[in-house]
Design a protein around this motif. Structure first.
Motif, PDB file in Angstrom:
ATOM      1  N   ARG A 111       0.830  -1.203   0.000  1.00 31.04           N
ATOM      2  CA  ARG A 111       0.000   0.000   0.000  1.00 31.04           C
ATOM      3  C   ARG A 111       0.868   1.258   0.000  1.00 31.04           C
ATOM      4  NH1 ARG A 111      -3.598  -2.295  -1.905  1.00 31.04           N
ATOM      5  NH2 ARG A 111      -5.686  -2.606  -1.089  1.00 31.04           N
ATOM      6  N   LEU A 112       2.012   1.200   0.664  1.00 33.73           N
ATOM      7  CA  LEU A 112       2.904   2.356   0.681  1.00 33.73           C
ATOM      8  C   LEU A 112       3.463   2.619  -0.710  1.00 33.73           C
ATOM      9  CD1 LEU A 112       3.752   4.314   2.867  1.00 33.73           C
ATOM     10  CD2 LEU A 112       5.777   2.927   3.266  1.00 33.73           C
ATOM     11  N   LYS A 113       3.754   1.561  -1.448  1.00 31.38           N
ATOM     12  CA  LYS A 113       4.196   1.726  -2.831  1.00 31.38           C
ATOM     13  C   LYS A 113       3.090   2.342  -3.680  1.00 31.38           C
ATOM     14  CE  LYS A 113       7.605  -2.010  -2.921  1.00 31.38           C
ATOM     15  NZ  LYS A 113       7.967  -3.334  -3.491  1.00 31.38           N
ATOM     16  N   ASP A 114       1.839   2.004  -3.364  1.00 33.84           N
ATOM     17  CA  ASP A 114       0.710   2.587  -4.087  1.00 33.84           C
ATOM     18  C   ASP A 114       0.569   4.078  -3.782  1.00 33.84           C
ATOM     19  OD1 ASP A 114      -0.037   0.204  -5.294  1.00 33.84           O
ATOM     20  OD2 ASP A 114      -1.370  -0.361  -3.653  1.00 33.84           O
ATOM     21  N   ALA A 115       0.925   4.471  -2.566  1.00 34.16           N
ATOM     22  CA  ALA A 115       0.673   5.843  -2.122  1.00 34.16           C
ATOM     23  C   ALA A 115       1.763   6.819  -2.541  1.00 34.16           C
ATOM     24  CB  ALA A 115       0.522   5.872  -0.596  1.00 34.16           C
ATOM     25  N   LEU A 116       2.991   6.344  -2.788  1.00 26.47           N
ATOM     26  CA  LEU A 116       4.123   7.228  -3.019  1.00 26.47           C
ATOM     27  C   LEU A 116       4.837   6.889  -4.318  1.00 26.47           C
ATOM     28  CD1 LEU A 116       5.531   7.076   0.621  1.00 26.47           C
ATOM     29  CD2 LEU A 116       4.507   9.096  -0.431  1.00 26.47           C
ATOM     30  N   ASP A 117       5.554   7.885  -4.866  1.00 25.17           N
ATOM     31  CA  ASP A 117       6.404   7.590  -6.015  1.00 25.17           C
ATOM     32  C   ASP A 117       7.695   6.935  -5.533  1.00 25.17           C
ATOM     33  OD1 ASP A 117       7.995   9.635  -4.975  1.00 25.17           O
ATOM     34  OD2 ASP A 117       7.352  11.111  -6.459  1.00 25.17           O
ATOM     35  N   GLU A 118       8.597   6.631  -6.447  1.00 23.54           N
ATOM     36  CA  GLU A 118       9.799   5.864  -6.102  1.00 23.54           C
ATOM     37  C   GLU A 118      10.657   6.570  -5.063  1.00 23.54           C
ATOM     38  OE1 GLU A 118      13.635   3.741  -8.336  1.00 23.54           O
ATOM     39  OE2 GLU A 118      12.042   4.689  -9.508  1.00 23.54           O
ATOM     40  N   VAL A 128      10.406  14.893   2.303  1.00 18.48           N
ATOM     41  CA  VAL A 128      10.361  14.209   3.603  1.00 18.48           C
ATOM     42  C   VAL A 128       9.054  14.535   4.312  1.00 18.48           C
ATOM     43  CG1 VAL A 128      11.432  14.028   5.880  1.00 18.48           C
ATOM     44  CG2 VAL A 128      12.864  14.089   3.829  1.00 18.48           C
ATOM     45  N   GLY A 129       8.631  15.795   4.242  1.00 16.35           N
ATOM     46  CA  GLY A 129       7.359  16.181   4.848  1.00 16.35           C
ATOM     47  C   GLY A 129       6.182  15.447   4.233  1.00 16.35           C
ATOM     48  N   ASP A 130       6.202  15.279   2.901  1.00 14.97           N
ATOM     49  CA  ASP A 130       5.129  14.546   2.228  1.00 14.97           C
ATOM     50  C   ASP A 130       5.085  13.089   2.684  1.00 14.97           C
ATOM     51  OD1 ASP A 130       4.349  16.753   0.806  1.00 14.97           O
ATOM     52  OD2 ASP A 130       5.428  16.214  -1.026  1.00 14.97           O
ATOM     53  N   ALA A 131       6.268  12.456   2.795  1.00 14.34           N
ATOM     54  CA  ALA A 131       6.320  11.058   3.228  1.00 14.34           C
ATOM     55  C   ALA A 131       5.783  10.915   4.654  1.00 14.34           C
ATOM     56  CB  ALA A 131       7.746  10.522   3.139  1.00 14.34           C
ATOM     57  N   LEU A 132       6.170  11.826   5.528  1.00 16.39           N
ATOM     58  CA  LEU A 132       5.662  11.797   6.907  1.00 16.39           C
ATOM     59  C   LEU A 132       4.151  12.011   6.940  1.00 16.39           C
ATOM     60  CD1 LEU A 132       8.394  13.749   8.895  1.00 16.39           C
ATOM     61  CD2 LEU A 132       7.674  11.390   9.299  1.00 16.39           C
ATOM     62  N   ASP A 133       3.681  12.893   6.070  1.00 24.50           N
ATOM     63  CA  ASP A 133       2.245  13.162   6.004  1.00 24.50           C
ATOM     64  C   ASP A 133       1.484  11.896   5.641  1.00 24.50           C
ATOM     65  OD1 ASP A 133      -0.075  14.629   6.073  1.00 24.50           O
ATOM     66  OD2 ASP A 133       0.130  15.441   4.057  1.00 24.50           O
ATOM     67  N   VAL A 134       1.976  11.165   4.641  1.00 27.71           N
ATOM     68  CA  VAL A 134       1.330   9.922   4.227  1.00 27.71           C
ATOM     69  C   VAL A 134       1.415   8.868   5.330  1.00 27.71           C
ATOM     70  CG1 VAL A 134       1.503   7.969   2.636  1.00 27.71           C
ATOM     71  CG2 VAL A 134       1.633  10.306   1.757  1.00 27.71           C
ATOM     72  N   LEU A 135       2.574   8.726   5.950  1.00 21.68           N
ATOM     73  CA  LEU A 135       2.747   7.718   7.002  1.00 21.68           C
ATOM     74  C   LEU A 135       1.846   7.983   8.191  1.00 21.68           C
ATOM     75  CD1 LEU A 135       6.629   7.326   6.881  1.00 21.68           C
ATOM     76  CD2 LEU A 135       4.942   5.624   6.169  1.00 21.68           C
ATOM     77  N   ALA A 136       1.647   9.262   8.522  1.00 24.61           N
ATOM     78  CA  ALA A 136       0.763   9.603   9.636  1.00 24.61           C
ATOM     79  C   ALA A 136      -0.701   9.471   9.231  1.00 24.61           C
ATOM     80  CB  ALA A 136       1.059  11.016  10.123  1.00 24.61           C
ATOM     81  N   HIS A 137      -1.046   9.976   8.050  1.00 25.99           N
ATOM     82  CA  HIS A 137      -2.436   9.943   7.602  1.00 25.99           C
ATOM     83  C   HIS A 137      -2.934   8.514   7.429  1.00 25.99           C
ATOM     84  CE1 HIS A 137      -5.825  10.126   4.782  1.00 25.99           C
ATOM     85  NE2 HIS A 137      -6.050  11.334   5.243  1.00 25.99           N
ATOM     86  N   ASP A 138      -2.075   7.638   6.918  1.00 32.19           N
ATOM     87  CA  ASP A 138      -2.484   6.265   6.626  1.00 32.19           C
ATOM     88  C   ASP A 138      -2.227   5.302   7.775  1.00 32.19           C
ATOM     89  OD1 ASP A 138      -3.140   7.372   4.234  1.00 32.19           O
ATOM     90  OD2 ASP A 138      -1.620   6.350   3.060  1.00 32.19           O
ATOM     91  N   GLY A 139      -1.844   5.824   8.953  1.00 30.77           N
ATOM     92  CA  GLY A 139      -1.817   5.017  10.160  1.00 30.77           C
ATOM     93  C   GLY A 139      -0.558   4.240  10.442  1.00 30.77           C
TER      94      GLY A 139
END
Length: 418
Positions: free
Chosen positions: A309-316, A358-369
């Motif tokens: 799912r993380l691969k689905d949410a983010l680019d490489e 880095v902020g975007d990655a943290l945002d996704v990791l926090a938002h998606d639990g």
């Protein structure tokens, strides 16, 4: 109550979530359009299907469309239209509007052939018009209609990989917003859900206003009391004898009450008892089964979905950054401010906007639990996920705090090899 470790549940197998059901039912009856978010395995599909089942019993039409595998907007429209197959009169109307079958033979077509036929009549130039007709028919239907579109964010992320992907995502979301405004006041209620965040995606694309017509509802984990009640009810239903304190030990081992993880832990404990010929489980059995079954090879298929799912949410590049963050948080206990500074210095030679990435990655990791922000940095809420990621990284990663101060992107080793 049956054990469910990989499928959605409803009816007698559906446990708790009554407050969330009351909220969603109220919003649906008011014909709000809802954005339902929550990390994977939290029970979003079961919640929406149970809501649909209850509303159907009260005279509603319920349509459920899973668009995870859709490749383009035409696929999405066909899947939504295909969801009407079980509602005979609505199905006939849609087929007539979209011009694929006559009334006399539409009832002979299977679900899959119905959807395939609809898809054949759609093109890049017609999906907007047919999609608008679809929503109009739902909105003017004689019964109120609940439409659930599941995993829409995954579809949008897939569409980003196409040529002019950002423009395609913008066009689809702009169309959806306009189409829903056109049918405002009708009998249609829409719920959009997904296991990766739609909000972080549109923020990264600079189009957050495309989803401001949705009412946001976040589905969180069960608390300790609910998790314990669910475990004990499963044990009673399955005739499994458990000593006092086992359910509490399960919750403490997991860290938080993700419904699927509670069910999965129960299933592994039941297997442990059956295979070992044990008449009664005790709290001492919980850590053993946690290590051997949940974190062992048999549990990998469950947990590897979090990485997918993380691969689905983010680019490489975003995925590579997220792996660094998860490694640090699992092996060191937290992704701290100092660790963030080190990570940004490592990636600075590779990208100009490293701080934002880095902020975007943290945002996704926090938002998606995956992680929870706190005063000392981002930490895992789930002990199971923390331990799984730690076992995943322990032999292959050096934490940011253990690297030399002058470490840069050229010494990343296997960071891009995951």
């Amino acid at each position: 109550m049956r054990v469910s470790t990989g499928r959605w549940v409803s009816g007698d197998d559906f446990f708790d979530r009554e407050p969330e059901l009351r909220l969603l039912e109220t919003l649906a009856r008011e014909h709000n359009h809802v954005l339902l978010t929550g990390q994977r395995r939290m029970g979003k599909t079961s919640l929406t299907r149970e809501l649909g089942r209850r509303l159907e019993a009260d005279g509603w039409a319920f349509l459920f469309a899973d668009v995870e595998g859709a490749d383009d907007a035409e696929d999405v429209i066909a899947r939504i239209a295909g969801a009407s197959h079980g509602v005979r009169s609505l199905r006939s109307r849609l087929a007539g509007r979209m011009g694929r079958w006559a009334e006399e033979n539409i009832n002979e077509v299977s679900v899959s052939h119905f959807r395939i036929g609809l898809r054949a009549g759609l093109s890049a130039g017609s999906w907007r018009r047919h999609g608008q007709q679809l929503l109009e028919e739902c909105a003017r239907y004689e019964q109120p209609v609940l439409l659930v579109v599941d995993e829409l964010p995954i579809f949008l992320k897939r569409m980003l990989r196409h040529a002019e992907g950002r423009g395609r995502v913008d066009a689809f979301l702009s169309w959806l917003r306009g189409a829903l405004q056109e049918v405002e006041g009708g009998s249609l209620s829409l719920i959009v859900s997904g296991s990766i965040g739609l909000e972080p995606l549109v923020r990264r694309l600079g189009i957050p206003d495309r989803i401001n017509h949705f009412y946001p509802v976040h589905l969180g984990p069960w608390n300790r009391e609910t998790s314990v009640r669910c475990f004990n009810r499963l044990a009673e239903s399955q005739g499994l004898s458990v000593a006092a304190g086992v359910a509490e030990a399960v919750y403490d081992q997991l860290g938080i009450g993700i419904p699927h993880h509670v069910q999965s832990f129960f299933a592994r404990l039941r297997d442990f008892a059956l295979m070992g010929g044990r008449e009664r489980l005790t709290a001492r059995d919980v850590p053993e089964v946690y290590q051997s079954a949940l974190l062992g090879p048999r549990g990998q298929s469950d947990l590897v979905h979090y990485e997918t799912r993380l691969k689905d949410a983010l680019d490489e590049e975003g995925y590579s950054i997220a792996m660094e963050i998860l490694a640090e948080a699992s092996l060191r206990g937290a992704f701290t401010r100092e660790a963030r500074h080190r990570l940004e210095r490592r990636y600075a030679p590779l990208m100009d906007d490293v701080r934002e990435r880095v902020g975007d990655a943290l945002d996704v990791l926090a938002h998606d639990g995956y992680l929870e922000p706190g005063p000392e940095g981002h930490r895992f809420g789930s002990r199971l996920l923390k331990d799984w990621w730690a076992s995943r990284f322990r032999d292959s990663r050096i934490t940011l705090g253990s690297r030399p101060q002058d470490d840069d992107a050229r010494t990343r080793g296997g960071a891009d090899d995951d």
